[in-house]
Design a protein around this motif. Structure first.
Motif, PDB file in Angstrom:
ATOM      1  N   HIS A  25     -23.291 -21.819  34.390  1.00  0.00           N
ATOM      2  CA  HIS A  25     -23.157 -21.956  35.760  1.00  0.00           C
ATOM      3  C   HIS A  25     -21.867 -21.370  36.991  1.00  0.00           C
ATOM      4  CE1 HIS A  25     -27.563 -23.097  34.464  1.00  0.00           C
ATOM      5  NE2 HIS A  25     -26.807 -24.181  34.081  1.00  0.00           N
ATOM      6  N   ASP A  56     -20.590 -19.082  37.938  1.00  0.00           N
ATOM      7  CA  ASP A  56     -20.814 -17.861  39.058  1.00  0.00           C
ATOM      8  C   ASP A  56     -22.266 -18.331  39.870  1.00  0.00           C
ATOM      9  OD1 ASP A  56     -19.699 -16.019  37.572  1.00  0.00           O
ATOM     10  OD2 ASP A  56     -21.474 -15.208  36.194  1.00  0.00           O
ATOM     11  N   THR A  57     -23.284 -19.164  39.525  1.00  0.00           N
ATOM     12  CA  THR A  57     -23.637 -19.911  40.890  1.00  0.00           C
ATOM     13  C   THR A  57     -22.650 -20.930  41.312  1.00  0.00           C
ATOM     14  OG1 THR A  57     -25.464 -19.885  39.015  1.00  0.00           O
ATOM     15  CG2 THR A  57     -26.097 -21.102  41.346  1.00  0.00           C
ATOM     16  N   SER A  65     -20.355 -19.270  43.772  1.00  0.00           N
ATOM     17  CA  SER A  65     -21.338 -18.231  45.069  1.00  0.00           C
ATOM     18  C   SER A  65     -21.816 -19.373  45.843  1.00  0.00           C
ATOM     19  CB  SER A  65     -21.974 -17.245  44.136  1.00  0.00           C
ATOM     20  OG  SER A  65     -23.180 -17.028  45.317  1.00  0.00           O
ATOM     21  N   ASN A  66     -22.050 -19.974  45.165  1.00  0.00           N
ATOM     22  CA  ASN A  66     -22.161 -21.497  46.341  1.00  0.00           C
ATOM     23  C   ASN A  66     -21.011 -21.877  47.118  1.00  0.00           C
ATOM     24  OD1 ASN A  66     -25.415 -21.835  45.901  1.00  0.00           O
ATOM     25  ND2 ASN A  66     -25.168 -23.789  44.091  1.00  0.00           N
TER      26      ASN A  66
END
Length: 97
Positions: free
Chosen positions: A76, A78-79, A82-83
């Motif tokens: 997770h 990359d997510t 990004s967040n």
């Protein structure tokens, strides 16, 4: 867990392999993990003295959980990044009524 990969391991070896940690923080974490019984510390009174750390039997029961958590983080990553980069104009929570 760096200690479990090549145990036992010396402090300086750990310090070199974890670039984002200061000596002080590494010392504090190792001290607490030793107190908790997760790792053991072995002091060699050679000249110069050195210390080695290894995972205890209790620590070995924790390793599968740490590995699962690390795998989840990689999956997770990359997510999460990004967040973190999104502007936060509104709070990311719900107000219960």
């Amino acid at each position: 867990m760096k200690i479990s990969e090549n145990e036992p391991v010396r402090f300086n070896e750990l310090y070199r392999n974890i670039p984002s940690v200061s000596e002080k923080v590494l010392s504090q974490v190792l001290r607490q993990l030793t107190i908790d019984g997760i790792i053991q510390r072995k002091l060699f009174p050679d000249i110069p003295p050195h210390t080695e750390y290894s995972v205890t039997d209790l620590g070995k029961t924790l390793l599968p959980h740490v590995i699962s958590l690390a795998n989840w983080g990689r999956e997770h990553f990359d997510t999460i990044i990004s967040n973190r980069q999104k502007p936060t104009k509104t709070p990311n929570y719900i107000i219960a009524t």
